[in-house]
Design a protein around this motif. Sequence first.
Motif, PDB file in Angstrom:
ATOM      1  N   GLU A 179      -7.135  -6.245   2.478  1.00  0.00           N
ATOM      2  CA  GLU A 179      -6.361  -5.080   2.895  1.00  0.00           C
ATOM      3  C   GLU A 179      -5.482  -4.477   1.809  1.00  0.00           C
ATOM      4  O   GLU A 179      -5.128  -3.311   1.880  1.00  0.00           O
ATOM      5  N   VAL A 180      -5.118  -5.271   0.818  1.00  0.00           N
ATOM      6  CA  VAL A 180      -4.294  -4.695  -0.250  1.00  0.00           C
ATOM      7  C   VAL A 180      -5.194  -3.851  -1.156  1.00  0.00           C
ATOM      8  O   VAL A 180      -6.240  -4.311  -1.611  1.00  0.00           O
ATOM      9  N   ASP A 181      -4.773  -2.618  -1.380  1.00  0.00           N
ATOM     10  CA  ASP A 181      -5.563  -1.673  -2.159  1.00  0.00           C
ATOM     11  C   ASP A 181      -5.097  -1.705  -3.621  1.00  0.00           C
ATOM     12  O   ASP A 181      -4.095  -1.095  -3.972  1.00  0.00           O
ATOM     13  N   ALA A 182      -5.816  -2.452  -4.458  1.00  0.00           N
ATOM     14  CA  ALA A 182      -5.411  -2.588  -5.863  1.00  0.00           C
ATOM     15  C   ALA A 182      -6.620  -2.931  -6.722  1.00  0.00           C
ATOM     16  O   ALA A 182      -7.637  -3.413  -6.216  1.00  0.00           O
ATOM     17  N   ASN A 218       0.819  -1.214   0.000  1.00  0.00           N
ATOM     18  CA  ASN A 218       0.000   0.000   0.000  1.00  0.00           C
ATOM     19  C   ASN A 218       0.854   1.266   0.000  1.00  0.00           C
ATOM     20  O   ASN A 218       0.404   2.320  -0.435  1.00  0.00           O
ATOM     21  N   LYS A 224      -1.516   0.412  -7.101  1.00  0.00           N
ATOM     22  CA  LYS A 224      -2.919  -0.008  -7.058  1.00  0.00           C
ATOM     23  C   LYS A 224      -3.330  -0.713  -8.346  1.00  0.00           C
ATOM     24  O   LYS A 224      -4.433  -0.530  -8.825  1.00  0.00           O
TER      25      LYS A 224
END
Lengths: 425, 425
Positions: free
Chosen positions: A367-370, A343, A348
């Motif tokens: 939780e990973v913003d992509a 992050n 992303k």
Amino acid sequence: MTEVLQKEAALETELVQKAKKAKAAAGELAKADTTLKNKALELISQQLMAEKDFILKENAKDIEAGRASGMSESLVDRLKLDEGRLAEMADALIQLTELTDPVGEVLEHWQQPNGLDMTKVRVPLGVVGMIYEARPNVTVDASSLCLKTGNAVVLRGSSTAIHSNTAIVSVIHRALEQSELPVDSVQLLEDTSREAASAMFKLNDYLDVLIPRGGANLIKTVVADSTVPVLETGAGNCHVYIDETADKDMAIDIALNAKTQRPSVCNSCETILVHEKWAEQHLPELIEALQAKDVKIHGDDKAQQSGSGIIPAEDADWGTEYLAYELALKMVGSVDEVVKHINQYGTKHSEAIISENADSVQQFFTEVDAAAVYHNASTRFTDGFEFGFGAEIGISTQKLHARGPMGLPALTSTKYIIKGNGQTK
Amino acid sequence: MTEVLQKEAALETELVQKAKKAKAAAGELAKADTTLKNKALELISQQLMAEKDFILKENAKDIEAGRASGMSESLVDRLKLDEGRLAEMADALIQLTELTDPVGEVLEHWQQPNGLDMTKVRVPLGVVGMIYEARPNVTVDASSLCLKTGNAVVLRGSSTAIHSNTAIVSVIHRALEQSELPVDSVQLLEDTSREAASAMFKLNDYLDVLIPRGGANLIKTVVADSTVPVLETGAGNCHVYIDETADKDMAIDIALNAKTQRPSVCNSCETILVHEKWAEQHLPELIEALQAKDVKIHGDDKAQQSGSGIIPAEDADWGTEYLAYELALKMVGSVDEVVKHINQYGTKHSEAIISENADSVQQFFTEVDAAAVYHNASTRFTDGFEFGFGAEIGISTQKLHARGPMGLPALTSTKYIIKGNGQTK
């Protein structure tokens, strides 16, 4: 008038003139049904093949000028057309006729208690502005995707491809003349100066959206300077995380594929994160496999100890999109640390976890913003064709409107149609 | 350091500090389930009522300062809170808990031939920046809509409402302390200078979207200067077109409603277009009905001949959003002319046709470029609550992401979740 002012006036004239024509054409295109649009795409496909000699002759002028100015062979290759590439373009147009037309699709339909009949339908965006770099195939690609979705398009290609682009657009115009769609639907700017591009950024009265396709700098400039809404595509600093529980062979296969199948593209892997426990057993084998494919490794301390010829990683490496046989390699102690790293440094775009632990996978997914998160698969799948969309305008790394690979619906907006019988309350 | 530089550094500190906190909170919020989010909204609702005296005392300071600086009574009214308004705000929070949480919704799910399992789900946007004018209720409104959709928010309200906003946000913080959501989810900028707002426009590293709520000038500035993606809301130069075949009473009813029910809002009518043939019979009656409601009319020649006290319309009138008991009135000869007029002067908001002719209605629906097109109903219905959304972030007049009234889904993005078993091709 000073020379600069004269030039500005002339620029505005070509751009505004063509944008006005495109806007008028968009009004007609919004009314065109799928059959008319598909017929036009077929005609363009045929015309491209009928005039292939003309296109190749004009393309040769760009190649010659490029070589004369010292253009690299890889850029020349991106610029170059041949019979095979033209046939592919013609074929893609026919494939496009087979895809579902998103325009007119009813997305929602309901009744309000007061009797109002509410429908949300897909409609064209209107006029799409396209700013792109050397590849002349984008000229056909962008024009055909816009036509299929009922949009007019204003194209601003690279000066290095001006002969090719002008030839292709003249061929498209000759095809459109035989169709029932307005010839003005596709506009190419002859002026390929920076000033002309900058003027496009502010053309909110005529352009509904601007799509940049090209390198990180081009996209950054458009995002920073455009007041026209932008569909941001592009940069991909993608990670493959090899979890403690990852299957060794699968992890190495996916890491190799994500890095080496086609390093120059945005969905290729730029950093591999490895759980310390997996590293204890398998890191040397991973390093060997990468080095056997000529991948240059920028590694942290542990990586340096586990193989030879590893360049010490610097902070800047975590944020670098190498787009080459080169990557960064870092050990991590937990999924928390992975999430934090991705992050912070990611763009992303596409992120993968290789793991046999369901909890780790779930945490990574949440939780990973992509735009796309993968479990036990390569980041290389982030692509409109691999997703089964049959077409791709680009891969969006923004969060509004469209995220990830953009198919035809990304080139549409919506409209509420409300039918009443006199309601005022 | 010069005074200006010192001020800039201080500004950046508050804004960047708070934006960083919001971003960290957004990471936590993305994990919160619907129950936790609804519980937090209930706690805020209770805390607002528990601390109503404190909020009203602080609000009184803003009112006093406003009156001392010569603020108009209509602006004072927008700024003023009382027990009734606070109770409405508290009630709206409870209503919000009853709405469906869009986060986690599966929008698409399919299998690729290579076995990849593909899911497109709704996710929060991340951090929302909100720039708004006097009304302190927007502070509660924006915070609660963002929390419900798992977003953190950075609020930049008006200097005239700073005591009210500070009090409300402190109340929200005390409620969040009792909840399982991060207190940092809601951030209010104490600095209400233009410089602080301008700095927000460029805060792409921390803000995922910027939503301006207020007058046309505010929105125009944000759209022109922001590099953060903007959700444009607002301006409405809406038309009611009375077709040749329109039912007389229905047409007059709808025209009166669209203009006079609440002239200050964006979905009210600003120009009435009347077909010449309808005008021949009914124009004097329409004019009388409008004038009986004290509507000032700017009319074309025909309108001037059909009533007294009509101001000659100038070109500028066709583009004016009066937001008052005032409108422009123009005769037209065909739906073609109507489409051309609206697409030239309208703001793509809400447009109505009153007609008994199905072909005219169809042409109007297809060719008028607007977020909402109405047949035999008032433009006043363009509103999230009237559409049955149960909440509204604003009314989008842009074509990307969301168009028309925006409910909770407009505050979300999407993410592709891809599950494999080792796929590299």
